[in-house]
Motif scaffolding. Structure first.
Motif, short mmCIF file in Angstrom:
data_model
loop_
_atom_site.label_atom_id
_atom_site.label_comp_id
_atom_site.label_asym_id
_atom_site.label_seq_id
_atom_site.Cartn_x
_atom_site.Cartn_y
_atom_site.Cartn_z
N UNK A 173 0.78 -1.23 0.00
CA UNK A 173 0.00 0.00 0.00
C UNK A 173 0.81 1.28 0.00
N UNK A 174 1.86 1.34 0.84
CA UNK A 174 2.65 2.58 0.93
C UNK A 174 3.40 2.87 -0.36
N UNK A 175 4.14 1.90 -0.94
CA UNK A 175 4.81 2.19 -2.22
C UNK A 175 3.83 2.55 -3.34
N UNK A 176 2.69 1.84 -3.41
CA UNK A 176 1.70 2.15 -4.46
C UNK A 176 1.15 3.56 -4.26
N UNK A 177 0.90 3.95 -3.00
CA UNK A 177 0.42 5.30 -2.73
C UNK A 177 1.42 6.36 -3.15
N UNK A 178 2.70 6.12 -2.86
CA UNK A 178 3.75 7.07 -3.25
C UNK A 178 3.85 7.18 -4.77
N UNK A 179 3.86 6.04 -5.43
CA UNK A 179 3.98 6.06 -6.90
C UNK A 179 2.74 6.64 -7.55
N UNK A 180 1.57 6.40 -6.95
CA UNK A 180 0.33 6.98 -7.48
C UNK A 180 0.37 8.50 -7.44
N UNK A 181 0.96 9.03 -6.37
CA UNK A 181 1.04 10.48 -6.24
C UNK A 181 2.06 11.10 -7.17
N UNK A 182 3.09 10.35 -7.54
CA UNK A 182 4.19 10.94 -8.31
C UNK A 182 4.21 10.54 -9.78
N UNK A 220 1.64 10.13 -12.89
CA UNK A 220 0.26 10.41 -13.29
C UNK A 220 -0.39 9.23 -14.01
N UNK A 221 0.39 8.49 -14.82
CA UNK A 221 -0.17 7.35 -15.55
C UNK A 221 -0.64 6.28 -14.57
N UNK A 222 0.17 6.00 -13.56
CA UNK A 222 -0.21 5.01 -12.56
C UNK A 222 -1.43 5.48 -11.77
N UNK A 223 -1.49 6.78 -11.53
CA UNK A 223 -2.65 7.34 -10.83
C UNK A 223 -3.94 7.05 -11.58
N UNK A 224 -3.92 7.24 -12.89
CA UNK A 224 -5.12 6.98 -13.70
C UNK A 224 -5.50 5.49 -13.71
N UNK A 225 -4.50 4.63 -13.58
CA UNK A 225 -4.77 3.19 -13.60
C UNK A 225 -5.30 2.71 -12.25
N UNK A 226 -4.67 3.15 -11.17
CA UNK A 226 -4.96 2.62 -9.84
C UNK A 226 -6.21 3.24 -9.21
N UNK A 227 -6.40 4.54 -9.37
CA UNK A 227 -7.46 5.26 -8.67
C UNK A 227 -8.86 4.67 -8.88
N UNK A 228 -9.27 4.29 -10.10
CA UNK A 228 -10.62 3.71 -10.26
C UNK A 228 -10.84 2.45 -9.42
N UNK A 229 -9.82 1.60 -9.32
CA UNK A 229 -9.97 0.36 -8.56
C UNK A 229 -10.02 0.64 -7.05
#
Length: 270
Positions: free
Chosen positions: A95-104, A106-115
């Motif tokens: 959770x913590x690494x995914x949260x950090x990468x999601x914030x930094x 943008x492409x990962x943010x668009x992929x992860x946020x809907x789920x």
């Protein structure tokens, strides 16, 4: 001379309830008084006769001692906490690494946020039949339920905490030639500690719920199976004793998290 002043002009200390509560001793006394009041109300509201009526505190305490004396509660807690511990480790490591990468990123943010939004929006218990069909009646299935209950809050709070780091700090570090890894380690993570720890506190509460739900719905040993067995025999007092035990475990976990947060707070402030 004013009545509230002593010789030399110094004001006499004014003791008030607010000041007492602000002290460590005062907070402890208030908590003890509130706990005693709760126990007293519980004792008055309960019923000492054996049956389906709400049990008194004394009757619940006797039932708790019965579960402890024959080792039933300890064995159930040991099995259940294995699931909880494994779930917490997965939540934090992922959770913590995914949260950090999601914030930094943008492409990962668009992929992860809907789920993540999906997991927060729907009751996770609705996914348990799917998990059971895929993983069966296994330890992995129970751990997965615990993780799904808590990991969205770790990811969301970590991402929000990282996004809210003052950009002036990162720009200053960049101007001094710091690499992205150094900025993340020495600037972003220390500043994001309060937000990350807030997410972990919420996730732990959800993980405790997921732990019990997993064992009530997925056949296996542990607290959930013990509760189901006692409910089937209409033993209300032991069930309430187990519920109070789970609450106390949750309080203990939150206390440990607060202690860790205070220790990390020194790193964050530095």
């Amino acid at each position: 001379m004013a009545a509230d002043k002593v010789k030399g002009g110094a004001e006499r200390p004014r003791w008030s309830l607010d000041r007492l509560v602000e002290t460590g001793l005062g907070r402890t006394l208030v908590r003890i008084a509130a706990l005693l009041a709760l126990i007293g109300a519980w004792q008055l509201a309960g019923n000492d006769t054996i049956g389906l009526l709400f049990p008194t505190f004394g009757r619940t305490l006797v039932a708790f001692w019965g579960l402890v004396s024959d080792g039933t509660l300890q064995v159930a807690l040991l099995v259940t906490n294995q699931t909880l511990l494994a779930g917490i480790i997965v939540m934090l490591v992922v959770g913590i690494p995914v949260g950090i990468m999601t914030a930094r990123v943008s492409v990962l943010d668009r992929i992860v946020t809907p789920y993540i939004t999906f997991l927060v929006a729907i009751p996770v218990i609705a996914l348990i039949p799917v998990i059971q069909a895929i993983l069966g009646l296994t330890f992995a299935a129970r751990v997965t339920v615990v993780v799904l209950f808590g990991i969205p809050y770790v990811i969301i709070n970590t991402a929000v905490a990282v996004r809210r780091v003052d950009p002036v700090l990162t720009e200053m570090a960049t101007s001094f030639g710091a690499s992205r890894l150094v900025i993340l380690r020495d600037v972003v993570l220390p500043a994001a500690v309060p937000g990350i720890m807030a997410g972990i506190r919420i996730a732990l509460g959800q993980a405790l719920i997921g732990m019990v739900v997993a064992e009530l719905t997925i056949v296996g040993a542990g607290i959930g199976s013990l509760i189901a067995d006692l409910q089937g025999r209409f033993r209300v007092a032991p069930v309430l004793a187990i519920a109070v035990t789970i609450v106390l475990e949750g309080v203990l976990l939150m206390t440990i998290v607060e202690w860790i947060e205070r220790r990390l707070g020194r790193w964050s402030q530095s």
